[in-house]
Motif scaffolding. Structure first.
Motif, PDB file in Angstrom:
ATOM      1  N   ILE A   1      -4.229   2.488  -2.130  1.00 24.88           N
ATOM      2  CA  ILE A   1      -3.602   3.807  -2.048  1.00 24.88           C
ATOM      3  C   ILE A   1      -4.490   4.680  -1.182  1.00 24.88           C
ATOM      4  CG2 ILE A   1      -2.952   5.889  -3.341  1.00 24.88           C
ATOM      5  CD1 ILE A   1      -2.459   4.039  -5.777  1.00 24.88           C
ATOM      6  N   VAL A   2      -3.887   5.397  -0.256  1.00 28.51           N
ATOM      7  CA  VAL A   2      -4.613   6.367   0.556  1.00 28.51           C
ATOM      8  C   VAL A   2      -3.966   7.731   0.340  1.00 28.51           C
ATOM      9  CG1 VAL A   2      -5.265   7.091   2.883  1.00 28.51           C
ATOM     10  CG2 VAL A   2      -5.262   4.657   2.288  1.00 28.51           C
ATOM     11  N   ASN A   3      -4.733   8.668  -0.166  1.00 25.71           N
ATOM     12  CA  ASN A   3      -4.261  10.028  -0.374  1.00 25.71           C
ATOM     13  C   ASN A   3      -4.698  10.911   0.794  1.00 25.71           C
ATOM     14  OD1 ASN A   3      -3.244   9.372  -2.986  1.00 25.71           O
ATOM     15  ND2 ASN A   3      -5.307   9.575  -3.824  1.00 25.71           N
ATOM     16  N   ILE A   4      -3.823  11.781   1.259  1.00 22.78           N
ATOM     17  CA  ILE A   4      -4.187  12.694   2.336  1.00 22.78           C
ATOM     18  C   ILE A   4      -4.642  14.015   1.724  1.00 22.78           C
ATOM     19  CG2 ILE A   4      -3.472  13.855   4.448  1.00 22.78           C
ATOM     20  CD1 ILE A   4      -3.623  10.770   4.611  1.00 22.78           C
ATOM     21  N   SER A   5      -5.908  14.316   1.931  1.00 20.51           N
ATOM     22  CA  SER A   5      -6.498  15.555   1.445  1.00 20.51           C
ATOM     23  C   SER A   5      -6.572  16.556   2.603  1.00 20.51           C
ATOM     24  CB  SER A   5      -7.885  15.274   0.852  1.00 20.51           C
ATOM     25  OG  SER A   5      -8.477  16.475   0.391  1.00 20.51           O
ATOM     26  N   SER A   6      -7.627  17.344   2.664  1.00 22.82           N
ATOM     27  CA  SER A   6      -7.793  18.343   3.721  1.00 22.82           C
ATOM     28  C   SER A   6      -9.226  18.834   3.703  1.00 22.82           C
ATOM     29  CB  SER A   6      -6.847  19.529   3.496  1.00 22.82           C
ATOM     30  OG  SER A   6      -7.181  20.607   4.352  1.00 22.82           O
ATOM     31  N   VAL A   7      -9.717  19.248   4.857  1.00 29.34           N
ATOM     32  CA  VAL A   7     -11.029  19.891   4.916  1.00 29.34           C
ATOM     33  C   VAL A   7     -11.057  21.137   4.043  1.00 29.34           C
ATOM     34  CG1 VAL A   7     -10.501  21.352   6.913  1.00 29.34           C
ATOM     35  CG2 VAL A   7     -12.864  20.613   6.514  1.00 29.34           C
ATOM     36  N   ALA A   8      -9.873  21.694   3.757  1.00 29.24           N
ATOM     37  CA  ALA A   8      -9.798  22.873   2.895  1.00 29.24           C
ATOM     38  C   ALA A   8     -10.397  22.621   1.523  1.00 29.24           C
ATOM     39  CB  ALA A   8      -8.342  23.327   2.755  1.00 29.24           C
ATOM     40  N   ALA A   9     -10.400  21.362   1.075  1.00 30.59           N
ATOM     41  CA  ALA A   9     -11.000  21.036  -0.220  1.00 30.59           C
ATOM     42  C   ALA A   9     -12.478  21.376  -0.245  1.00 30.59           C
ATOM     43  CB  ALA A   9     -10.803  19.559  -0.534  1.00 30.59           C
ATOM     44  N   ALA A  10     -13.120  21.333   0.925  1.00 34.94           N
ATOM     45  CA  ALA A  10     -14.545  21.633   1.018  1.00 34.94           C
ATOM     46  C   ALA A  10     -14.817  23.078   1.415  1.00 34.94           C
ATOM     47  CB  ALA A  10     -15.210  20.696   2.025  1.00 34.94           C
TER      48      ALA A  10
ATOM     49  N   ALA B   1       0.843  -1.200   0.000  1.00 34.38           N
ATOM     50  CA  ALA B   1       0.000   0.000   0.000  1.00 34.38           C
ATOM     51  C   ALA B   1       0.872   1.242   0.000  1.00 34.38           C
ATOM     52  CB  ALA B   1      -0.927   0.010   1.216  1.00 34.38           C
ATOM     53  N   LEU B   2       0.273   2.324  -0.460  1.00 36.45           N
ATOM     54  CA  LEU B   2       0.918   3.642  -0.486  1.00 36.45           C
ATOM     55  C   LEU B   2       0.041   4.629   0.257  1.00 36.45           C
ATOM     56  CD1 LEU B   2       2.762   5.980  -1.609  1.00 36.45           C
ATOM     57  CD2 LEU B   2       1.261   5.956  -3.631  1.00 36.45           C
ATOM     58  N   VAL B   3       0.655   5.414   1.141  1.00 37.67           N
ATOM     59  CA  VAL B   3      -0.035   6.545   1.759  1.00 37.67           C
ATOM     60  C   VAL B   3       0.622   7.820   1.241  1.00 37.67           C
ATOM     61  CG1 VAL B   3      -0.694   7.715   3.891  1.00 37.67           C
ATOM     62  CG2 VAL B   3      -0.607   5.205   3.820  1.00 37.67           C
ATOM     63  N   ASN B   4      -0.099   8.544   0.412  1.00 40.23           N
ATOM     64  CA  ASN B   4       0.389   9.782  -0.187  1.00 40.23           C
ATOM     65  C   ASN B   4       0.145  10.932   0.787  1.00 40.23           C
ATOM     66  OD1 ASN B   4       1.604   9.736  -2.803  1.00 40.23           O
ATOM     67  ND2 ASN B   4      -0.339   9.062  -3.688  1.00 40.23           N
ATOM     68  N   ASN B   5       1.131  11.174   1.642  1.00 44.64           N
ATOM     69  CA  ASN B   5       0.960  12.192   2.676  1.00 44.64           C
ATOM     70  C   ASN B   5       1.742  13.477   2.405  1.00 44.64           C
ATOM     71  OD1 ASN B   5       0.379  13.080   5.612  1.00 44.64           O
ATOM     72  ND2 ASN B   5       2.605  13.074   5.517  1.00 44.64           N
ATOM     73  N   ALA B   6       2.769  13.423   1.580  1.00 41.68           N
ATOM     74  CA  ALA B   6       3.614  14.595   1.363  1.00 41.68           C
ATOM     75  C   ALA B   6       2.777  15.772   0.867  1.00 41.68           C
ATOM     76  CB  ALA B   6       4.713  14.276   0.356  1.00 41.68           C
ATOM     77  N   GLY B   7       2.964  16.926   1.512  1.00 42.76           N
ATOM     78  CA  GLY B   7       2.210  18.106   1.105  1.00 42.76           C
ATOM     79  C   GLY B   7       2.728  19.345   1.791  1.00 42.76           C
ATOM     80  N   ILE B   8       2.465  20.497   1.188  1.00 41.54           N
ATOM     81  CA  ILE B   8       2.856  21.788   1.752  1.00 41.54           C
ATOM     82  C   ILE B   8       1.700  22.761   1.578  1.00 41.54           C
ATOM     83  CG2 ILE B   8       5.322  21.468   1.376  1.00 41.54           C
ATOM     84  CD1 ILE B   8       5.084  23.168  -1.140  1.00 41.54           C
ATOM     85  N   THR B   9       1.658  23.786   2.425  1.00 42.50           N
ATOM     86  CA  THR B   9       0.599  24.793   2.305  1.00 42.50           C
ATOM     87  C   THR B   9       1.037  25.995   1.490  1.00 42.50           C
ATOM     88  OG1 THR B   9       1.244  26.002   4.305  1.00 42.50           O
ATOM     89  CG2 THR B   9      -0.312  24.179   4.564  1.00 42.50           C
ATOM     90  N   GLY B  10       2.335  26.295   1.494  1.00 43.18           N
ATOM     91  CA  GLY B  10       2.769  27.567   0.947  1.00 43.18           C
ATOM     92  C   GLY B  10       2.417  28.678   1.928  1.00 43.18           C
ATOM     93  N   PRO B  11       2.659  29.922   1.560  1.00 41.37           N
ATOM     94  CA  PRO B  11       2.431  31.039   2.481  1.00 41.37           C
ATOM     95  C   PRO B  11       0.948  31.317   2.707  1.00 41.37           C
ATOM     96  CG  PRO B  11       3.064  31.858   0.321  1.00 41.37           C
ATOM     97  CD  PRO B  11       3.213  30.366   0.267  1.00 41.37           C
TER      98      PRO B  11
END
Length: 248
Positions: A138-147, A84-94
């Protein structure tokens, strides 16, 4: 469960990624943790090994196609075939208004959060195709920000996470017939160091009163959701976005 069922966690040296790696190691999986600087994962690896788990950390920049392929190859060579893959890498930027966002920052956030997720998912699928065994996911890490869209804070970040959720659904439907599941976890605000990196270390305490549960989340609570989606208990879940937001 065999210790040689390999799970890759990108961006896994700290925060939510580290919590996910720790949780999955306790389930008996072997962990390959991708991060820009593996030395940052030393304490995490020591903790996993102290509990009898098996893990390693290797350098990974998810936006570099060749580096992604080399990372997956090295992980499988040392820990066995990918489960399995957990796609967790992410950044917010400024943080700030979108109108003030520098185009370079915009592209970087899109590259890491969306293109990086896609490149890692594609590499996982190519490796899944070599050994057609049950339970691949595969599990992708999203965010409540998507909503919510995160107006006035990071609209650009929210847009990339909405795209991750669309990608999750489309890919899930594309590969379901191969026995591969693709899901996402969408955390709300979580108490991690990502807020300090974005220049707003006090954000969790400021957000907490807006959350129906009256507090922000902890990394371990997000890890539980990811662990469930990886597990056989979620065998009929694909294309799902599991929101872990305290009610937001």
């Amino acid at each position: 469960m065999s210790a040689q069922r390999l799970i890759i966690v990108t961006g896994g040296s700290r925060g939510i990624g580290a919590a996910i790696a720790t949780r999955l190691a306790r389930e008996g999986y072997a962990l390959a943790i991708g991060c820009r600087y593996p030395i940052e994962a030393r304490q995490l690896l020591e903790g996993i090994e102290a509990e009898g788990g098996q893990a390693l950390a290797l350098p990974l920049d998810v936006v570099q196609e060749g580096e992604v392929a080399r990372f997956f190859a090295a992980a499988e060579e040392r820990l066995g075939p990918l489960h399995a893959l957990v796609n967790n890498a992410g950044i917010t930027g400024p943080l700030g208004r979108f109108v003030d966002l520098d185009a370079t920052e915009m592209r970087r956030v899109t590259d890491v959060n969306l293109t990086g997720t896609m490149l890692c998912a594609r590499e996982a699928l190519r490796r899944f195709a070599v050994r057609e065994v049950s339970g691949r996911s595969i599990v992708n890490i999203s965010s409540v920000a998507a909503a919510t869209g995160s107006p006035g804070e990071y609209v650009h970040y929210a847009a990339t996470k909405a795209a991750v959720e669309a990608f999750t659904l489309g890919l899930a439907r594309e590969v379901a017939g191969q026995g591969i599941r693709v899901n996402a976890v969408a955390p709300g605000t979580v108490r991690t160091g990502i807020h300090a990196l974005a220049g707003d270390p006090g954000r969790p305490d400021r957000i907490a009163p807006r959350v129906p549960m009256g507090r922000v989340g902890e990394p371990a609570e997000i890890a539980e959701a990811a662990a469930w989606l990886v597990s056989d208990a979620a065998s009929y879940a694909t294309g799902a976005v599991l929101r872990v937001t305290g009610g937001l």
